[in-house]
Design a protein around this motif. Structure first.
Motif, short mmCIF file in Angstrom:
data_model
loop_
_atom_site.label_atom_id
_atom_site.label_comp_id
_atom_site.label_asym_id
_atom_site.label_seq_id
_atom_site.Cartn_x
_atom_site.Cartn_y
_atom_site.Cartn_z
N VAL A 109 2.52 13.59 -5.61
CA VAL A 109 2.92 12.64 -4.58
C VAL A 109 1.83 12.54 -3.53
O VAL A 109 1.13 13.51 -3.25
CB VAL A 109 4.25 13.07 -3.93
N GLN A 110 1.67 11.36 -2.99
CA GLN A 110 0.79 11.15 -1.84
C GLN A 110 1.67 10.72 -0.67
O GLN A 110 2.50 9.83 -0.81
CB GLN A 110 -0.26 10.07 -2.13
N LEU A 111 1.46 11.36 0.46
CA LEU A 111 2.23 11.08 1.67
C LEU A 111 1.25 10.70 2.78
O LEU A 111 0.34 11.47 3.09
CB LEU A 111 3.05 12.30 2.09
N VAL A 112 1.45 9.55 3.37
CA VAL A 112 0.56 9.06 4.41
C VAL A 112 1.36 8.74 5.66
O VAL A 112 2.18 7.81 5.66
CB VAL A 112 -0.22 7.83 3.94
N GLU A 113 1.10 9.49 6.73
CA GLU A 113 1.81 9.29 8.00
C GLU A 113 1.07 8.29 8.87
O GLU A 113 -0.15 8.15 8.77
CB GLU A 113 1.93 10.60 8.77
N TYR A 154 2.31 16.09 13.66
CA TYR A 154 3.55 15.89 12.90
C TYR A 154 3.20 15.60 11.44
O TYR A 154 2.34 14.75 11.15
CB TYR A 154 4.35 14.73 13.49
N TYR A 155 3.89 16.31 10.56
CA TYR A 155 3.64 16.21 9.13
C TYR A 155 4.89 15.73 8.40
O TYR A 155 6.00 16.23 8.63
CB TYR A 155 3.25 17.56 8.55
N CYS A 156 4.69 14.82 7.50
CA CYS A 156 5.72 14.40 6.58
C CYS A 156 5.70 15.35 5.38
O CYS A 156 4.62 15.79 4.95
CB CYS A 156 5.41 12.97 6.14
N ALA A 157 6.86 15.67 4.85
CA ALA A 157 6.91 16.59 3.71
C ALA A 157 7.98 16.13 2.73
O ALA A 157 9.01 15.57 3.12
CB ALA A 157 7.21 18.00 4.19
N GLN A 158 7.72 16.41 1.48
CA GLN A 158 8.69 16.09 0.43
C GLN A 158 9.21 17.38 -0.18
O GLN A 158 8.46 18.30 -0.51
CB GLN A 158 8.05 15.24 -0.66
N ALA A 200 5.26 7.08 0.88
CA ALA A 200 5.11 7.96 -0.26
C ALA A 200 4.76 7.17 -1.52
O ALA A 200 5.23 6.04 -1.70
CB ALA A 200 6.38 8.75 -0.49
N SER A 201 3.97 7.77 -2.36
CA SER A 201 3.65 7.16 -3.65
C SER A 201 3.43 8.27 -4.67
O SER A 201 3.14 9.41 -4.31
CB SER A 201 2.40 6.28 -3.55
N GLY A 202 3.58 7.92 -5.93
CA GLY A 202 3.29 8.87 -7.00
C GLY A 202 4.49 9.50 -7.65
O GLY A 202 4.36 10.11 -8.70
#
Length: 121
Positions: free
Chosen positions: A2-6, A94-98, A24-26
């Motif tokens: 996954v790619q996460l871009v904030e 701040y971080y996005c997380a999956q 999110a992508s992937g």
């Protein structure tokens, strides 16, 4: 993978608002719970908010409860964090997380690059 871009961070005065976004992508976005973490200088990374796969359940740290709102749009593969009544102590990256699965309070395995939020007094 996954790619996460904030996006959406910045400088704001105390009492102001910001909305963070994480694209999110992937992976099939709706299969995974999501969360927002933050890390201030000299402090450990902490979970600020989490949201279930459907968006129907959420978690908030006590320090942000009533001021922050997490939401997600599964059609847009995006999770948001609306931050109101910001305080200087909210200053952090701040971080996005999956999540690795369905838990929205633990077991996070993928992270974005982070976005800086600075709250001036």
């Amino acid at each position: 993978q996954v790619q996460l871009v904030e996006s959406g961070g910045g400088l704001v005065q105390a009492g102001g608002s910001l909305r963070l976004s994480c694209a999110a992508s992937g992976r099939t976005f709706s299969r995974y719970a999501m969360g927002w973490f933050r890390q201030a200088p000299g402090k450990e990374r902490e979970l600020v908010a989490g949201v279930s796969r459907s968006g129907g359940n959420t978690y908030y740290a006590d320090s942000v409860k009533g001021r922050f709102t997490i939401s997600r749009d599964n059609a847009k593969n995006t999770v948001y964090l609306k931050m109101n009544s910001l305080k200087p102590e909210d200053t952090a990256v701040y971080y996005c997380a999956q999540s690795k699965g369905g838990s929205y309070v633990s077991d996070f395995g993928s992270w974005g690059q982070g976005t800086q939020v600075t709250v001036s007094s």
